[in-house]
Motif scaffolding. Structure first.
Motif, short mmCIF file in Angstrom:
data_model
loop_
_atom_site.label_atom_id
_atom_site.label_comp_id
_atom_site.label_asym_id
_atom_site.label_seq_id
_atom_site.Cartn_x
_atom_site.Cartn_y
_atom_site.Cartn_z
N SER A 58 8.58 10.24 23.18
CA SER A 58 9.11 9.17 22.33
C SER A 58 9.94 9.74 21.19
CB SER A 58 7.96 8.33 21.77
OG SER A 58 7.22 7.72 22.80
N ILE A 59 9.48 10.84 20.60
CA ILE A 59 10.24 11.48 19.53
C ILE A 59 11.58 11.98 20.05
CG2 ILE A 59 10.27 13.50 18.00
CD1 ILE A 59 7.24 13.22 17.73
N THR A 60 11.55 12.57 21.25
CA THR A 60 12.78 13.09 21.85
C THR A 60 13.80 11.99 22.07
OG1 THR A 60 11.54 14.86 22.95
CG2 THR A 60 13.72 14.32 23.83
N ALA A 61 13.33 10.85 22.59
CA ALA A 61 14.24 9.74 22.86
C ALA A 61 14.80 9.15 21.57
CB ALA A 61 13.51 8.67 23.66
N ASP A 62 13.98 9.06 20.55
CA ASP A 62 14.41 8.41 19.30
C ASP A 62 15.30 9.33 18.47
OD1 ASP A 62 14.60 6.51 17.30
OD2 ASP A 62 12.73 7.11 16.33
N LEU A 63 14.94 10.60 18.37
CA LEU A 63 15.68 11.53 17.52
C LEU A 63 16.66 12.39 18.28
CD1 LEU A 63 12.82 12.74 15.13
CD2 LEU A 63 14.36 10.79 14.87
N SER A 66 16.81 18.24 21.23
CA SER A 66 17.12 19.16 22.32
C SER A 66 15.83 19.83 22.80
CB SER A 66 18.10 20.22 21.84
OG SER A 66 17.49 21.06 20.88
N PRO A 67 15.84 20.49 23.96
CA PRO A 67 14.63 21.21 24.39
C PRO A 67 14.12 22.21 23.36
CG PRO A 67 16.16 21.00 26.21
CD PRO A 67 16.87 20.48 25.00
N LEU A 71 10.44 22.05 21.26
CA LEU A 71 9.49 23.16 21.14
C LEU A 71 9.16 23.43 19.68
CD1 LEU A 71 7.95 25.47 22.55
CD2 LEU A 71 10.01 26.85 22.31
N LEU A 72 10.16 23.39 18.81
CA LEU A 72 9.93 23.67 17.40
C LEU A 72 9.10 22.59 16.73
CD1 LEU A 72 13.39 25.10 16.31
CD2 LEU A 72 11.21 26.31 16.37
N ARG A 446 10.86 26.32 31.59
CA ARG A 446 12.05 26.74 32.32
C ARG A 446 12.12 26.09 33.70
NH1 ARG A 446 12.29 32.80 32.82
NH2 ARG A 446 14.44 32.36 33.44
N ALA A 447 11.00 25.64 34.21
CA ALA A 447 10.97 24.95 35.50
C ALA A 447 10.14 23.69 35.32
CB ALA A 447 10.38 25.86 36.58
#
Length: 480
Positions: A58-63, A66-67, A71-72, A446-447
């Motif tokens: 959800s955070i990735t979609a909203d903000l 990047s990969p 991770l950070l 990575r995979a």
């Protein structure tokens, strides 16, 4: 002895001795409410390691993270936490653990609000660093507070509760995160996984402010700035290099940084050995076999558990196709199983000693291998009606191991050495978190496929079995 018997015995004054003045305050009125405040702080610190995992999609979609930013968001907290612990433990000894603890609770709560209000991935990462620094300052005081507040006869019970709280918080993170995101209270969405710290922080502060009274600081001296710089740089370079390996594989650049980090770390240990006045780490702690072996196991366990929870969360949501709520439901039996394992662990330890925790973590490894085989045969399809019972059984092994490891490794330390371990033990835990996530999730990131997940779970299984063998080296007595 049953837990009830331990509690009853613990209410009686401890015997005399040179440390009686330091351990006797555990019998005074208010020790347990203060302990509750510390436990709430521990809960907040540890749940924030894993609760973000469920919210990460959800955070990735909203903000639009990047990969590398994803991770950070996870690792920046653990890195800042780990780098803060040793200096903060020393500052607490110098200026008073009560006030540093209270100030850190306020800072952690404020940083959690900042995380919730972040409008970009970069801002969230910076806020997570601030949250990690405050969390590390809180955690660095906890063991010293516990040893000063309770008589030594109660330490096994107190440390078991402390370790259990930390472990269960990590397990509950994905469950609580999934429930909060699905509930979407007042439209808060993923922001709620950080806002939950506001009432918890307020309660922890109120309890500690009212009941936590340790007297003036007993140690003076200076903060080892050289040691603090060396440890921080070493950890930062180490985890940064491992994060780069996750993204790009083993290349010359990350490998060189990794070697530099290890060299600086070795320099830090030499500097600490030569420091005769106020070292950040008293290496004499490792002369105790239980602490030395336990330190290795703690590093492996926290790394293993963090990587396992992260892999489960991402696998169920991104590969199996579960919603955050269903992911939480799937992990609930694991937490319940861990609770059941924790309840029976005192009896198992009394009966079989170190063999009990060795069997517990090995059993977890076997269960993970069986689960990976199930995913392989079903091509990534999970039927919860079949899986819930085995998930519960897997959790029991983690409960036995995780709750009893720290009391067993600290049992042979003197009162002074326990105080010295206040910053070191949680540092070991957080280094394990960072290293485990970086090393074990490299293939998974990575995979990002079912094959990557199966490789990850296979690694978890093998490491768990190795930990079972190493746990047999812990000193421990069983009752015949």
């Amino acid at each position: 002895m049953t837990p009830e018997g331990q509690i009853a015995d613990a209410t009686r004054p401890a015997g005399g001795g040179p440390d009686q003045r330091e351990t006797e305050p555990g019998t005074r009125h208010g020790a347990w409410p203060a302990f509750a405040g510390c436990l709430i702080a521990v809960f907040m610190q540890m749940i924030d390691v894993t609760i973000v995992n469920t919210a990460l999609p959800s955070i990735t979609a909203d903000l639009r993270a990047s990969p590398a930013q994803q991770l950070l968001v996870v690792t920046a907290y653990s890195l800042a936490f780990a780098c803060t612990l040793l200096p903060a433990a020393r500052l607490g000894a110098m200026f008073g653990r009560r006030w540093l603890f209270l100030g850190s609770v306020i800072a952690f709560t404020a940083a959690s609000v900042w995380c919730a209000m972040s409008g970009s991935a970069v801002e969230l990462i910076v806020a997570r660093v601030a949250q990690g620094v405050a969390g590390g300052a809180m955690a660095a005081q906890t063991i010293a507070i516990l040893t000063a507040s309770f008589p030594r006869s109660r330490h096994p019970l107190v440390f078991a509760v402390y370790g259990g709280t930390a472990g269960f918080a990590g397990m509950l993170g994905p469950i609580v995160g999934g429930g909060l995101i699905t509930a979407n209270i007042a439209g808060t969405g993923w922001h709620s996984v950080f806002l939950i710290n506001v009432p918890l922080g307020a309660l922890a502060f109120a309890l500690a402010f009212r009941w936590l009274h340790l007297g003036p600081a007993r140690e003076r001296g200076r903060l080892d700035l050289g040691g603090a710089a060396l440890s921080t740089v070493s950890l930062f370079l180490l985890l940064s290099a491992l994060a780069a390996v996750q993204q790009d594989g083993w290349r010359i650049g990350p490998a060189a940084v990794l070697l530099v980090a290890l060299g600086i770390g070795a320099g830090f240990l030499v500097q600490q050995r030569r420091s005769s006045r106020t070292p950040l780490v008293r290496l004499a702690l490792f002369e105790d076999r239980g602490f030395a072996v336990g330190s290795i196991l703690v590093t492996m366990f926290f790394g293993l558990f963090t990587a396992f929870v992260f892999a489960i969360s991402i696998t169920l949501q991104d590969i199996v196709g579960f919603s955050p709520l269903r992911t939480g439901v799937a992990m609930t039996p694991f937490a319940l199983g861990a609770g059941a394992g924790a309840l029976v662990s005192p009896w198992l330890i009394a009966r079989w000693g170190a063999r009990a925790i060795a069997a517990g973590i090995a059993w977890f490894g076997v269960c993970v291998a069986i689960g990976a085989t199930y995913l392989w045969f079903t091509d990534g399809t999970v039927d919860l009606r079949i899986a819930l019972a085995p998930i519960f059984v897997a959790g029991t092994g983690v409960g036995v191991f995780g709750v009893q490891l720290q009391p067993m490794m600290l049992a042979g330390l003197s009162q002074q050495r326990m105080d010295d371990a206040s910053g070191l033990l949680p540092t070991i835990e957080q280094v394990g978190n960072g290293l485990g996530l970086a090393l074990l999730s490299a293939v998974f990131f990575r995979a990002h496929t079912l094959g990557g997940a199966l490789t990850m779970f296979a690694a978890v299984s093998v490491i768990a079995l190795a930990m079972g063998a190493l746990a047999l080296a812990l000193p421990g007595r069983e009752r015949t």
